[in-house]
Design a protein around this motif. Structure first.
Motif, mmCIF file in Angstrom:
data_model
loop_
_atom_site.group_PDB
_atom_site.id
_atom_site.type_symbol
_atom_site.label_atom_id
_atom_site.label_comp_id
_atom_site.label_asym_id
_atom_site.label_seq_id
_atom_site.Cartn_x
_atom_site.Cartn_y
_atom_site.Cartn_z
ATOM 1 N N MET A 1 -38.931 39.772 -29.203
ATOM 2 C CA MET A 1 -40.247 39.300 -28.739
ATOM 3 C C MET A 1 -41.309 39.459 -29.809
ATOM 4 S SD MET A 1 -42.149 39.355 -25.333
ATOM 5 C CE MET A 1 -42.116 41.095 -24.872
ATOM 6 N N ASN A 2 -42.156 38.465 -29.890
ATOM 7 C CA ASN A 2 -43.184 38.458 -30.927
ATOM 8 C C ASN A 2 -44.475 39.077 -30.388
ATOM 9 O OD1 ASN A 2 -44.453 37.910 -33.292
ATOM 10 N ND2 ASN A 2 -44.778 35.738 -32.843
ATOM 11 N N LYS A 3 -44.530 40.397 -30.437
ATOM 12 C CA LYS A 3 -45.662 41.105 -29.815
ATOM 13 C C LYS A 3 -46.825 41.281 -30.786
ATOM 14 C CE LYS A 3 -43.935 43.915 -26.073
ATOM 15 N NZ LYS A 3 -44.156 45.186 -25.412
ATOM 16 N N TRP A 4 -48.020 41.355 -30.238
ATOM 17 C CA TRP A 4 -49.194 41.706 -31.036
ATOM 18 C C TRP A 4 -49.100 43.183 -31.425
ATOM 19 C CZ3 TRP A 4 -52.519 38.249 -32.967
ATOM 20 C CH2 TRP A 4 -52.559 36.980 -32.380
ATOM 21 N N ILE A 75 -60.139 34.930 -36.571
ATOM 22 C CA ILE A 75 -58.935 34.618 -35.794
ATOM 23 C C ILE A 75 -58.165 33.537 -36.536
ATOM 24 C CG2 ILE A 75 -58.037 34.065 -33.492
ATOM 25 C CD1 ILE A 75 -60.860 34.087 -32.439
ATOM 26 N N GLY A 76 -56.863 33.757 -36.748
ATOM 27 C CA GLY A 76 -56.056 32.729 -37.395
ATOM 28 C C GLY A 76 -55.039 33.331 -38.341
ATOM 29 N N PRO A 77 -54.313 32.468 -39.067
ATOM 30 C CA PRO A 77 -53.251 32.942 -39.950
ATOM 31 C C PRO A 77 -53.770 33.859 -41.051
ATOM 32 C CG PRO A 77 -53.146 30.561 -39.677
ATOM 33 C CD PRO A 77 -54.418 31.009 -39.049
ATOM 34 N N ALA A 78 -52.996 34.886 -41.378
ATOM 35 C CA ALA A 78 -53.374 35.853 -42.415
ATOM 36 C C ALA A 78 -52.119 36.280 -43.161
ATOM 37 C CB ALA A 78 -54.029 37.077 -41.779
ATOM 38 N N GLY A 181 -46.174 39.775 -45.437
ATOM 39 C CA GLY A 181 -45.720 38.518 -44.841
ATOM 40 C C GLY A 181 -46.852 37.791 -44.155
ATOM 41 N N ASP A 182 -46.466 36.784 -43.374
ATOM 42 C CA ASP A 182 -47.461 35.938 -42.712
ATOM 43 C C ASP A 182 -47.572 36.276 -41.232
ATOM 44 O OD1 ASP A 182 -48.275 34.621 -44.972
ATOM 45 O OD2 ASP A 182 -46.662 33.141 -44.841
ATOM 46 N N ARG A 205 -49.777 39.461 -35.363
ATOM 47 C CA ARG A 205 -48.496 39.080 -34.766
ATOM 48 C C ARG A 205 -47.747 38.258 -35.810
ATOM 49 N NH1 ARG A 205 -48.454 35.690 -29.133
ATOM 50 N NH2 ARG A 205 -49.362 34.011 -30.366
ATOM 51 N N LYS A 206 -46.502 38.572 -36.009
ATOM 52 C CA LYS A 206 -45.711 37.864 -37.032
ATOM 53 C C LYS A 206 -45.684 36.375 -36.728
ATOM 54 C CE LYS A 206 -42.977 38.878 -40.659
ATOM 55 N NZ LYS A 206 -43.698 37.905 -41.487
ATOM 56 N N LEU A 207 -45.882 35.594 -37.768
ATOM 57 C CA LEU A 207 -45.777 34.138 -37.626
ATOM 58 C C LEU A 207 -44.312 33.749 -37.765
ATOM 59 C CD1 LEU A 207 -48.607 32.268 -39.575
ATOM 60 C CD2 LEU A 207 -48.028 32.048 -37.170
ATOM 61 N N ARG A 208 -43.830 32.922 -36.906
ATOM 62 C CA ARG A 208 -42.438 32.445 -36.872
ATOM 63 C C ARG A 208 -41.448 33.556 -36.572
ATOM 64 N NH1 ARG A 208 -44.848 29.540 -40.852
ATOM 65 N NH2 ARG A 208 -44.474 31.221 -42.318
#
Ligand code: NFK
Ligand code: ZN
Ligand code: ZN
Length: 208
Positions: A1-4, A75-78, A181-182, A205-208
């Motif tokens: 699961m991709n958890k925050w 808020i957004g990709p980092a 990572g992203d 939260r991990k992207l992908r």
């Protein structure tokens, strides 16, 4: 699961603050017994406590206040990069780090190793890094340190130069366990109308 994942410092009455700054305090100022229905808490803190963002008014009397900052920055990709054991944070240290398409850059230095004490020295951001980052499209810089400048800096050159280059500042992150990572980031400031900074709850939260 991709958890925050929480990358914020916990705010308790022992959190360390900038030497001489207002200590953090939370207390129930109107108790259940007194009010007859509920506990009502009171928070006293510096705007630069724990994980927080800086508004330009922090170092420029004519600078933007927290309410003036674009929430879309926070808020957004980092991208998280790891720079352990560096004496400073500059273009040389980031040489070889791919910043393609990166709008939000979070740097894990591990330099603030004991968070129960305020660090006596930290690797400062080189003012020249601001132009380097903005040329590559970075708009938000986050660090696991209490400042982007040296602790004893009075000029705050990195703060000024980052702001001049349109890069916003996020300080006091907890990245100890975070792999490079992203990720997606959310670290929203409160809608403080006059403030020079704001505490944030920073999560990734991990992207992908
Ligand atoms: N620049 C630091 C804070 C800072 O410099 C500071 C915070 C509280 C009291 C004094 C400070 N600097 C004094 O020289 C920050 O952005 O959090
Ligand atoms: Zn600050
Ligand atoms: Zn700062």
């Amino acid at each position: 699961m991709n958890k925050w994942i929480d990358i914020s410092q916990r705010l308790d009455n022992n959190i360390v603050v900038w030497p001489g700054d207002t200590p953090f305090s939370y207390k129930v100022s109107w108790s259940m017994e007194e009010s007859g229905s509920c506990n009502v808490g009171e928070i006293t803190m510096s705007a630069h406590t724990g994980t927080h963002i800086d508004a330009p008014f922090h170092f420029d009397n004519d600078g933007k206040r927290v309410i003036d900052l674009d929430i879309n920055l926070y808020i957004g990709p980092a991208r998280v990069v790891h720079l352990p054991n560096v004496a400073k944070i500059g273009g040389k240290e980031l040489n070889g780090v791919d910043l393609g398409g990166v709008e939000r850059l979070l740097i894990r230095t591990d330099a603030w190793s004991d968070r129960r004490a305020f660090p006596s020295s930290i690797p400062p951001v080189e003012p020249g890094l601001a132009a380097y980052l903005s040329e590559r499209g970075v708009r938000l810089l986050g660090l696991d340190l209490p400042s982007v400048d040296a602790i004893d800096s009075k000029e705050l050159s990195a703060h000024h130069e980052l702001t001049r280059c349109g890069i916003h500042i996020l300080e006091g992150l907890v990245l100890d366990e975070v792999e490079p990572g992203d990720y997606e980031l959310a670290a929203l400031p409160l809608p403080l109308v006059e403030a020079d900074g704001s505490p944030v709850r920073a999560v990734i939260r991990k992207l992908r």
